[in-house]
Each structure stands twice: as structure tokens, then as C-alpha cells.
Scaffold this motif. Structure first.
Motif, PDB file in Angstrom:
ATOM      1  N   GLY A 217     -21.383   8.707   0.094  1.00 58.86           N
ATOM      2  CA  GLY A 217     -21.880   8.125  -1.144  1.00 58.86           C
ATOM      3  C   GLY A 217     -21.070   6.959  -1.663  1.00 58.86           C
ATOM      4  O   GLY A 217     -21.416   6.388  -2.697  1.00 58.86           O
ATOM      5  N   SER A 218     -19.981   6.586  -0.971  1.00 59.85           N
ATOM      6  CA  SER A 218     -19.215   5.416  -1.384  1.00 59.85           C
ATOM      7  C   SER A 218     -19.983   4.155  -0.986  1.00 59.85           C
ATOM      8  O   SER A 218     -20.669   4.131   0.037  1.00 59.85           O
ATOM      9  N   TYR A 219     -19.828   3.107  -1.786  1.00 58.61           N
ATOM     10  CA  TYR A 219     -20.609   1.890  -1.564  1.00 58.61           C
ATOM     11  C   TYR A 219     -19.741   0.845  -0.881  1.00 58.61           C
ATOM     12  O   TYR A 219     -18.673   0.473  -1.366  1.00 58.61           O
ATOM     13  N   TYR A 220     -20.205   0.365   0.268  1.00 63.39           N
ATOM     14  CA  TYR A 220     -19.512  -0.671   1.041  1.00 63.39           C
ATOM     15  C   TYR A 220     -20.114  -2.021   0.706  1.00 63.39           C
ATOM     16  O   TYR A 220     -21.310  -2.246   0.867  1.00 63.39           O
ATOM     17  N   MET A 221     -19.289  -2.945   0.219  1.00 63.38           N
ATOM     18  CA  MET A 221     -19.717  -4.304  -0.084  1.00 63.38           C
ATOM     19  C   MET A 221     -19.104  -5.298   0.882  1.00 63.38           C
ATOM     20  O   MET A 221     -19.381  -6.496   0.807  1.00 63.38           O
ATOM     21  N   GLY A 222     -18.267  -4.813   1.773  1.00 65.26           N
ATOM     22  CA  GLY A 222     -17.488  -5.684   2.628  1.00 65.26           C
ATOM     23  C   GLY A 222     -16.031  -5.601   2.227  1.00 65.26           C
ATOM     24  O   GLY A 222     -15.642  -4.799   1.371  1.00 65.26           O
TER      25      GLY A 222
ATOM     26  N   LYS B 187     -30.171   3.574   4.776  1.00 67.50           N
ATOM     27  CA  LYS B 187     -28.765   3.917   4.840  1.00 67.50           C
ATOM     28  C   LYS B 187     -28.472   4.778   6.060  1.00 67.50           C
ATOM     29  O   LYS B 187     -27.482   4.584   6.765  1.00 67.50           O
ATOM     30  N   LEU B 188     -29.356   5.731   6.370  1.00 66.92           N
ATOM     31  CA  LEU B 188     -29.158   6.582   7.524  1.00 66.92           C
ATOM     32  C   LEU B 188     -29.306   5.819   8.822  1.00 66.92           C
ATOM     33  O   LEU B 188     -28.715   6.169   9.841  1.00 66.92           O
ATOM     34  N   ALA B 189     -30.115   4.748   8.819  1.00 62.40           N
ATOM     35  CA  ALA B 189     -30.335   3.989  10.042  1.00 62.40           C
ATOM     36  C   ALA B 189     -29.132   3.137  10.413  1.00 62.40           C
ATOM     37  O   ALA B 189     -28.950   2.802  11.584  1.00 62.40           O
ATOM     38  N   ALA B 190     -28.307   2.763   9.457  1.00 61.72           N
ATOM     39  CA  ALA B 190     -27.141   1.931   9.715  1.00 61.72           C
ATOM     40  C   ALA B 190     -25.929   2.805  10.002  1.00 61.72           C
ATOM     41  O   ALA B 190     -25.812   3.913   9.483  1.00 61.72           O
ATOM     42  N   PRO B 191     -25.006   2.328  10.827  1.00 62.31           N
ATOM     43  CA  PRO B 191     -23.786   3.106  11.082  1.00 62.31           C
ATOM     44  C   PRO B 191     -22.911   3.158   9.843  1.00 62.31           C
ATOM     45  O   PRO B 191     -23.093   2.394   8.891  1.00 62.31           O
ATOM     46  N   SER B 192     -21.941   4.051   9.864  1.00 60.86           N
ATOM     47  CA  SER B 192     -21.001   4.133   8.750  1.00 60.86           C
ATOM     48  C   SER B 192     -20.266   2.816   8.603  1.00 60.86           C
ATOM     49  O   SER B 192     -19.970   2.140   9.608  1.00 60.86           O
TER      50      SER B 192
END
Length: 641
Positions: free
Chosen positions: A408-413, A28-33
Motif C-alpha cells: 500500500g505504499s505509494y511509489y513516485m520514483g 497495480k497488480l499487473a505491474a511489478p513491485s
């Protein structure tokens, strides 16, 4: 002793994934927001008018004054395609009906045909917003057509003069398909042939799910085979080569031959599951492509369906044509299948069952390793549909996939057609479900997809879902859509240089040769260590003949691959195969997860037992399998739905 994997029609081969030993938090930290939602304008494209009378002359001049054909309300068999290179036209195939007999010129508008539809709100010179490309093509220029011809997945070449549709290429010579110069007398319909015999004789091999490479030279395709008494499928990569005067094989007409064919199978790969004494390991970079779903927007990788990275989670993976590096393209617990990558490789558009929660009773509990999936992947994937009813909606996802942001919010697209109140006929009406495949325009500013309205017998009667009344013109049950990404600047349209015919990690196909052996799994009792903590006791149990895998048992002890989910409990699955396409599953589960999520996956006391035909997608079960995630309960679909 080792057993051969059961290779089933829907997933069809054990495949690969990448999940490093780092935790999901590190990933998660490796990917951008995640990106912010963007404005999307969705609109519907016009289609030929509908006739309720599908007999001869049922398509009257009152219904279509131009005499350019009608479709049936429920029998048009619409297949949406992609954009022509100008971005102003979309390809599609459909069935015309109700035409008069010859010599009336309108007689050409009968049966399966290929059309293009204008996107910019203008009409062709005859006043129609659509143009039939194959209507009226002289019989002498329709080479090798059969009664079972298929124009599915129509894909325009970037030269604007040709379309790949089914296993045919429709060619207008030097004329642009959308131009007035492209008339029926200039159109040729060429079959595609795959030679499978050493002498080059016969009609060639059966091919399906053809997808054009963006270089306009290569394609990927799949082919059904029978291995060990069950249906199997292998994926291939090949060059298209025009053959104006073939001397062997049928049809002996001008055609496109598939040459320099590669089986997308790495015979040198380690098996997915391997053992060292009692220790079981999973090779997370093994390459064994299952069903190829197409080529990426940059043309550098094959996207495919395969063996899950997490139990019961059906995702898309990609493998580099050059290096064999595997990436997990999607990470959502729902079912994903149709996919297209943007021309710059930065975005994907997918059809996903997320809004229905249909698969959550199986896949909602995260972090379970894919052990029982050695048996149930084909059965699980088949639950995604209710007969001909799909549960797909289009989603836009950036290339980094589903993930948490720093808060902590979850991005699904972003659901492309989310705007609206789900009223009948709205763009987000849940009774309208997407087909394959959504497609990008070459400039990256538009996406096209098509939808189908649920229709009896998959609603109404004994089915608890009532059948909706279509609000479309003529009450038709299909519609062709375009999503305009209004805030995006057009990408520069650049040609893709032809890639090599050689896939270094693949297996060169030699006509007449045997197919590669399916992957094998070990029999016996083993221990699988979690990548972060804990372990699982695993038993792979054969049938009474000691030939095929019949039962998988897994007992988890604080097991974690990601450092977020810690699994405890037991799961056991047994499968039998009454015939080539039917699967019977006996499932017992008592799993619990702690960590970032508190989840459970539990069957009723007598277990969960279901049958499903992987060609009919009808689900019937006794007992229950219930998954609960942070207090939200997900249950199986009702029988027959």
C-alpha cells in the motif's frame, strides 16, 4: 453544432491517453513491485569563471589566466545538454561576456557559444575542464546565423562529431569534438530549414523544441501557428538531409533540410469527446499529439504533453511511431514536462514539481475525469512556474510509473538530488530548480541536468520569497550537474537503426497546405458514465456567438473510473481570453471523494477567479481553491509567485 477546441501555447492540442476500464487496483497488480532506492552520487561540473564586470575587457587574465572567457553571474543563459558518446563529456550552451576587442585571441569568447565539459575530473590540454566548440569559428563557416540564434537543448550525435543545438547543427567533420583535432577552423555551423512553400522559396517555417532521434537521422519538432484567433502549436517528425548547395529558399548556403515531414496528427481519429444522443463518451486511445517533448531511448515512440488523463494532472504520454498505441508515461499529480528515456527504455528521468506541492491545490484530488480541462489546461499548466523561476527537481522513475506496492505504499520514483539538509548551495537546495532537459549517458550509468537559482524579480522586493545569495563561484546563478548511478552496470552501446520516415497514423505534410483542424467538442447537455460506477451530468456551453466553448459544468454522482475514488459534487469553469496569451478563469468547485482517499476540492463562496499570461507564468487570483487529501490541505500560490 460542434465547436473547435481552443489550442493553447503550453499544451497546444488535445491529446490522448490510455486508461483501461480496469480499476487502478488491477493495474497495480499487473505491474511489478516498485524498485528499491538506489545509491546516487551527485556532483557539479566546472564552468567558465565569472566576471562581475561585463563590459569590454571585464574578463581579465587575473580572472581567467588562460584567456578562454568568462560568464556573468546572472546573464550566462546556461542550457545543459547531453553526453558525448564516450560518457566523459557533457554539452552545454552559454553566453560569454567581458571579452577584449579583436585582434586579441580572447575576443572569440564573447556572446552565445557551445561548449563541452569534462565529467571525469580531468582537463583539456590547455588546462581548462571545458572546451568551447564554436569560439573562433571562421565567419565563412557560420552559415545562416542570425542575431536571434539559439543553441538551446544541445544534443550530441552518437558519432561524436556533431551537435544539434537550437535550429543548427555544429559539425567538426571527421574529428571527434572532444579531441585535439577538433579545432575552430574545422567546425562548420549549419542551419536547419523547414520548407513551407510549394515553390521552396523564403526562409522556411519557424521551428522550436527540436529533439534528436537516437538514430541520428530524424528529429521531432514543434511549430507555433495561429488558429481561430489564438496561439496554437503542432508537432512534427522529419528526416534531416544535408544539402550542400541549395538552389531555392534561404539561406542559400550549405544547410540541413527537413524532408519527408509528418504532422503528428491523426486525422482519422475519433474525437476525444463523442456523443450518442445524450450519452457522452471519452475515447481513451485517440491520437492528437500536442507538444512533442522528444523521442524515447529506443526510438520507438514520441513523448509528448497533452490533455490530462485526470483533471488538472499534467503528464507525459507516449505514442508508438509504428502502431499509434498510446501509453501514459507519468502518473504523478504534479506537473511534468522535461523527460528523457534511458537507452534501454526501462527508466525515465523527469523534471517534476513534486517537492514544491505547487500544483496540488489543482490536481491533488485524484480520479476526476478531464471535463473542465477542455477549457483550463493551458492556464493550469502555466501555474507551474513563477515567471522565470521553475519548481522542477530531477526524479528517476521506472517504466511502470507511479503506483502502489503490495503493502500500500505509494511509489513516485526516486528524487535524484534528495540527499542533504537543503542548506544554501546544497544539491537539494529548493532555491535551485531544474531546467530542461535531463539526459542519460548512452551506457545508462549517468544523468546530467542543469539548475538555476531563483533571481529577482521572481524573488525579493514585493515578492514574498527572499532572494538567496549564491554560494557558487563568482555567485553565479547557474550550475551543471551529473548524477552517477553507482550500482548500475554499463549498458552495451549499440547503434539504433534508422527508423522509417513514414508515421502510418500521421498526416504527411505538404508545403503550403493548411494545418489540420483542431479537435471538436459537442455543445449541449450529456451524461458521462463512470468506467466503474456512477455518472456525471455534463454541460458544454458555447459563447454568445455559438462558436467557442465558454463554460463547462459537471455534476458528479458517485462517479468512479478507477474503483478507488468515488466523486460527488459540482464543478463549473468559464474562461475568457483578453488577448492571445492571457487567460481569465472563473472557477466554482464543491467536489468530495471517498474510497481509498478522502478528498475535497472546494472554492470560496464567491468562486476562484484568476488571470495568467501563458508566456509570463505570473499567477494572480481572487478567491481561493483549496484541495484537502486525507487531512492534508493544499492552497494556491500567493499572487505574483
Amino acid at each position: 453544432m460542434r465547436l473547435k477546441a481552443v489550442v493553447l501555447y503550453q499544451i497546444l492540442a488535445v491529446t490522448a491517453w490510455t486508461t483501461s476500464s480496469s480499476s487502478s487496483s488491477q493495474q497495480k497488480l499487473a505491474a511489478p513491485s516498485p524498485p528499491e532506492p538506489e545509491p546516487i552520487d551527485v556532483f557539479e561540473l566546472p564552468l567558465p569563471p565569472v566576471t562581475q564586470n561585463e563590459t569590454e575587457r571585464g574578463c581579465t587574465r587575473k580572472i581567467n589566466p588562460h584567456g578562454t572567457g568568462c560568464i556573468g553571474a546572472t546573464t550566462s543563459n546556461l542550457n545543459g545538454g547531453n553526453f558525448l558518446p564516450d560518457g566523459d563529456h557533457v554539452t552545454a550552451s552559454l553566453v560569454f561576456t567581458g571579452a577584449p576587442a579583436a585582434p586579441d585571441p580572447a575576443s572569440n569568447y564573447q556572446g552565445l557559444h557551445l561548449i563541452i565539459v569534462r565529467v571525469n575530473g580531468t582537463n583539456f590540454p590547455n588546462g581548462d575542464p571545458w572546451k568551447c566548440i564554436t569560439c573562433g569559428v571562421p565567419a565563412s563557416q557560420q552559415y545562416g546565423l542570425t542575431s536571434t540564434m539559439d543553441y538551446g537543448y544541445p544534443q550530441a550525435f552518437t558519432d561524436g562529431t556533431r551537435i544539434l543545438a537550437g535550429s543548427y547543427i555544429i559539425d567538426c567533420g571527421s574529428a571527434q569534438l572532444a579531441s585535439a583535432e577538433c579545432t575552430p577552423d574545422k567546425v562548420h555551423i549549419y542551419p536547419i530549414r523547414w520548407n513551407t512553400t510549394p515553390a521552396g522559396n523564403g526562409s522556411g517555417g519557424s521551428i522550436r523544441e527540436l529533439r534528436k532521434h537516437p538514430d541520428d537521422v530524424h528529429i521531432s519538432f514543434n511549430s507555433i501557428a495561429y488558429v481561430g484567433g489564438t496561439m496554437a502549436q503542432y508537432a512534427y517528425f522529419s528526416r534531416l538531409e544535408f544539402n550542400p548547395a541549395p538552389t531555392t529558399g534561404t539561406p542559400l548556403t550549405p544547410r540541413y533540410d527537413l524532408v519527408n515531414v509528418t504532422v503528428l496528427y491523426n486525422s482519422n481519429a475519433q474525437p476525444i469527446f463523442s456523443t450518442n444522443g445524450s450519452h457522452l463518451t471519452i475515447d481513451r486511445q485517440s491520437i492528437t499529439v500536442g507538444e512533442a517533448r522528444g523521442l524515447s531511448g529506443l526510438g520507438d515512440q514520441v513523448d509528448y504533453l497533452g490533455f490530462p488523463a485526470e483533471s488538472c494532472n499534467i503528464d507525459i504520454f507516449g505514442v508508438s511511431l509504428k502502431t499509434g498505441e498510446v501509453v501514459r508515461v507519468t502518473r504523478d499529480p504534479e506537473y511534468v514536462d522535461p523527460i528523457d528515456t534511458s537507452p534501454d527504455g526501462k527508466w525515465v528521468v523527469i523534471m517534476d514539481t513534486t517537492t514544491s506541492h505547487r500544483m496540488m491545490f489543482l490536481a491533488g484530488m485524484r480520479g476526476i475525469p478531464p471535463l473542465v480541462d477542455s477549457l483550463v489546461t493551458g492556464a493550469v499548466s502555466s501555474i507551474r512556474n513563477n515567471g522565470l523561476r521553475r519548481f522542477f527537481q530531477p526524479w528517476l522513475v521506472d517504466r511502470h510509473g507511479a503506483r502502489e506496492d503490495k503493502n500500500g505504499s505509494y511509489y513516485m520514483g526516486q528524487q535524484i538530488n534528495a540527499v542533504g539538509n537543503e542548506e544554501p548551495g546544497s544539491i537539494n537546495d529548493p532555491s535551485w530548480n531544474g531546467g530542461a532537459d535531463p539526459r542519460w549517458s548512452l551506457d545508462g550509468t549517468k544523468i546530467t541536468y542543469y539548475q538555476m537559482l531563483v533571481t529577482a524579480p521572481d524573488c525579493g522586493g514585493s515578492n514574498p520569497l527572499p532572494c538567496p545569495i549564491s554560494t557558487e563561484p563568482g555567485h553565479r546563478h547557474v550550475r551543471l550537474m551529473v548524477a552517477n548511478l553507482t550500482s548500475r552496470r554499463p549498458l552495451a552501446v549499440r547503434p539504433i537503426e534508422p527508423v522509417s520516415d513514414t508515421v502510418p497514423w500521421g498526416q504527411k505534410y505538404v508545403p503550403g497546405s493548411s494545418l489540420p483542424d483542431p479537435p471538436s467538442f459537442p455543445f449541449g447537455n450529456f451524461t458521462l458514465a463512470g468506467l466503474v460506477s456512477g455518472y456525471a451530468d455534463v454541460s458544454f456551453i458555447s459563447d454568445s456567438a455559438g462558436v467557442s466553448l465558454k463554460t463547462v459544468v459537471a455534476r458528479y454522482h458517485n462517479y468512479s473510473d478507477d474503483g478507488d475514488n468515488f466523486i460527488a459534487g459540482t464543478e463549473q469553469v468559464t474562461t475568457t481570453y483578453p488577448n492571445l496569451t492571457m487567460i481569465h478563469v472563473d472557477w466554482f468547485s464543491d467536489l468530495h471523494s471517498t474510497g481509498t482517499s478522502r478528498s475535497s476540492k472546494v472554492t470560496s463562496p464567491g468562486g476562484f477567479h484568476f488571470d495568467i499570461d501563458i508566456q509570463k507564468n505570473k499567477f494572480y487570483a481572487n478567491g481561493t481553491l483549496i484541495t484537502t487529501v486525507d487531512g492534508v490541505t493544499y492552497r494556491q500560490p500567493e499572487n505574483g509567485t
